[in-house]
Motif scaffolding. Structure first.
Motif, PDB file in Angstrom:
ATOM      1  N   GLU A  43       0.820  -1.200   0.000  1.00 50.04           N
ATOM      2  CA  GLU A  43       0.000   0.000   0.000  1.00 50.04           C
ATOM      3  C   GLU A  43       0.856   1.254   0.000  1.00 50.04           C
ATOM      4  O   GLU A  43       2.010   1.220   0.428  1.00 50.04           O
ATOM      5  CB  GLU A  43      -0.927   0.026   1.226  1.00 50.04           C
ATOM      6  N   ILE A  44       0.259   2.332  -0.487  1.00 56.35           N
ATOM      7  CA  ILE A  44       0.941   3.629  -0.456  1.00 56.35           C
ATOM      8  C   ILE A  44      -0.032   4.705   0.011  1.00 56.35           C
ATOM      9  O   ILE A  44      -1.245   4.570  -0.153  1.00 56.35           O
ATOM     10  CB  ILE A  44       1.550   4.012  -1.822  1.00 56.35           C
ATOM     11  N   GLY A  45       0.520   5.743   0.586  1.00 57.58           N
ATOM     12  CA  GLY A  45      -0.263   6.903   0.983  1.00 57.58           C
ATOM     13  C   GLY A  45       0.127   8.083   0.124  1.00 57.58           C
ATOM     14  O   GLY A  45       1.312   8.368  -0.051  1.00 57.58           O
ATOM     15  N   LEU A  46      -0.875   8.738  -0.430  1.00 63.46           N
ATOM     16  CA  LEU A  46      -0.642   9.920  -1.247  1.00 63.46           C
ATOM     17  C   LEU A  46      -1.123  11.160  -0.507  1.00 63.46           C
ATOM     18  O   LEU A  46      -2.146  11.116   0.185  1.00 63.46           O
ATOM     19  CB  LEU A  46      -1.433   9.845  -2.555  1.00 63.46           C
ATOM     20  N   GLN A  47      -0.403  12.241  -0.687  1.00 62.49           N
ATOM     21  CA  GLN A  47      -0.865  13.547  -0.235  1.00 62.49           C
ATOM     22  C   GLN A  47      -1.112  14.369  -1.485  1.00 62.49           C
ATOM     23  O   GLN A  47      -0.212  14.523  -2.331  1.00 62.49           O
ATOM     24  CB  GLN A  47       0.167  14.232   0.644  1.00 62.49           C
ATOM     25  N   PHE A  48      -2.349  14.858  -1.635  1.00 69.71           N
ATOM     26  CA  PHE A  48      -2.656  15.675  -2.801  1.00 69.71           C
ATOM     27  C   PHE A  48      -1.895  16.993  -2.714  1.00 69.71           C
ATOM     28  O   PHE A  48      -1.742  17.563  -1.633  1.00 69.71           O
ATOM     29  CB  PHE A  48      -4.157  15.962  -2.887  1.00 69.71           C
ATOM     30  N   THR A  49      -1.421  17.481  -3.849  1.00 70.13           N
ATOM     31  CA  THR A  49      -0.686  18.739  -3.869  1.00 70.13           C
ATOM     32  C   THR A  49      -1.591  19.923  -4.219  1.00 70.13           C
ATOM     33  O   THR A  49      -1.153  21.059  -4.160  1.00 70.13           O
ATOM     34  CB  THR A  49       0.514  18.674  -4.829  1.00 70.13           C
ATOM     35  N   GLU A  50      -2.840  19.645  -4.569  1.00 69.86           N
ATOM     36  CA  GLU A  50      -3.824  20.702  -4.780  1.00 69.86           C
ATOM     37  C   GLU A  50      -4.450  21.068  -3.437  1.00 69.86           C
ATOM     38  O   GLU A  50      -4.407  20.289  -2.492  1.00 69.86           O
ATOM     39  CB  GLU A  50      -4.933  20.235  -5.727  1.00 69.86           C
ATOM     40  N   SER A  51      -5.075  22.218  -3.381  1.00 69.79           N
ATOM     41  CA  SER A  51      -5.727  22.652  -2.145  1.00 69.79           C
ATOM     42  C   SER A  51      -6.950  21.769  -1.866  1.00 69.79           C
ATOM     43  O   SER A  51      -7.547  21.218  -2.796  1.00 69.79           O
ATOM     44  CB  SER A  51      -6.163  24.105  -2.255  1.00 69.79           C
ATOM     45  N   SER A 100     -14.058  20.430  -4.827  1.00 65.49           N
ATOM     46  CA  SER A 100     -14.877  20.866  -5.954  1.00 65.49           C
ATOM     47  C   SER A 100     -15.104  19.737  -6.952  1.00 65.49           C
ATOM     48  O   SER A 100     -16.117  19.707  -7.638  1.00 65.49           O
ATOM     49  CB  SER A 100     -14.246  22.069  -6.658  1.00 65.49           C
ATOM     50  N   ARG A 101     -14.192  18.774  -7.020  1.00 68.20           N
ATOM     51  CA  ARG A 101     -14.355  17.666  -7.956  1.00 68.20           C
ATOM     52  C   ARG A 101     -15.109  16.487  -7.358  1.00 68.20           C
ATOM     53  O   ARG A 101     -15.761  15.748  -8.063  1.00 68.20           O
ATOM     54  CB  ARG A 101     -13.001  17.217  -8.485  1.00 68.20           C
ATOM     55  N   PHE A 102     -15.004  16.306  -6.033  1.00 67.40           N
ATOM     56  CA  PHE A 102     -15.693  15.191  -5.397  1.00 67.40           C
ATOM     57  C   PHE A 102     -17.119  15.540  -4.969  1.00 67.40           C
ATOM     58  O   PHE A 102     -17.921  14.649  -4.701  1.00 67.40           O
ATOM     59  CB  PHE A 102     -14.916  14.681  -4.187  1.00 67.40           C
ATOM     60  N   GLY A 103     -17.435  16.817  -4.848  1.00 68.03           N
ATOM     61  CA  GLY A 103     -18.777  17.206  -4.429  1.00 68.03           C
ATOM     62  C   GLY A 103     -19.053  16.714  -3.014  1.00 68.03           C
ATOM     63  O   GLY A 103     -18.229  16.855  -2.116  1.00 68.03           O
ATOM     64  N   ASP A 104     -20.218  16.110  -2.803  1.00 65.58           N
ATOM     65  CA  ASP A 104     -20.650  15.663  -1.479  1.00 65.58           C
ATOM     66  C   ASP A 104     -20.140  14.268  -1.124  1.00 65.58           C
ATOM     67  O   ASP A 104     -20.520  13.738  -0.089  1.00 65.58           O
ATOM     68  CB  ASP A 104     -22.173  15.662  -1.392  1.00 65.58           C
ATOM     69  N   ILE A 105     -19.314  13.671  -1.948  1.00 67.03           N
ATOM     70  CA  ILE A 105     -18.861  12.299  -1.705  1.00 67.03           C
ATOM     71  C   ILE A 105     -17.918  12.217  -0.514  1.00 67.03           C
ATOM     72  O   ILE A 105     -17.956  11.274   0.270  1.00 67.03           O
ATOM     73  CB  ILE A 105     -18.195  11.716  -2.966  1.00 67.03           C
TER      74      ILE A 105
END
Length: 125
Positions: A101-109, A115-120
């Motif tokens: 497994e790997i863990g990612l940290q998003f580099t976007e705010s 804004s892309r995931f909405g209410d998910i």
């Protein structure tokens, strides 16, 4: 059959063996640093790196990052892009790894991710 030492800690309350990524952390000095609540998912994904494109399974997501199961080891701190067909591309950095497994940290705010995931995805900590 003799169970290996520590085997019981890999079994959750339903008797299912958990992955090493689910194992409670016992490292001295380790502290929970997540800023955002996680949502468990099982979504097909691709991970783009300088070394190629790899199929992965997204295990959980937050506004700050993701946990993936990959068949290939990814280098710590390697830049990567998580690609989710329904939601788009998420520039990231690999912040932890295990053999599977790997863990990612998003580099976007977090606002851009939200804004892309909405209410998910759950908001807040």
């Amino acid at each position: 059959f003799q169970r290996p030492e520590g085997f019981a800690s890999l079994i959750n309350t339903r008797g299912i063996i958990r992955s090493q990524g689910d194992r409670p952390r016992t490292d001295v000095g380790w502290a929970e640093r997540r800023q955002f609540r996680r949502k468990a998912v099982i979504w097909a994904a691709k991970l783009e790196t300088d070394h190629g494109v790899f199929d992965c399974i997204t295990l959980d997501l937050s506004l700050g990052g993701a946990r993936l199961r990959c068949s290939r080891t990814i280098t710590l701190l390697e830049p990567a892009t998580l690609v989710l067909d329904k939601f788009g591309r998420f520039p990231s950095e690999v912040v932890w790894t295990t053999p599977t497994e790997i863990g990612l940290q998003f580099t976007e705010s977090p606002e851009q991710v939200a804004s892309r995931f909405g209410d998910i995805l759950p908001l807040g900590a």
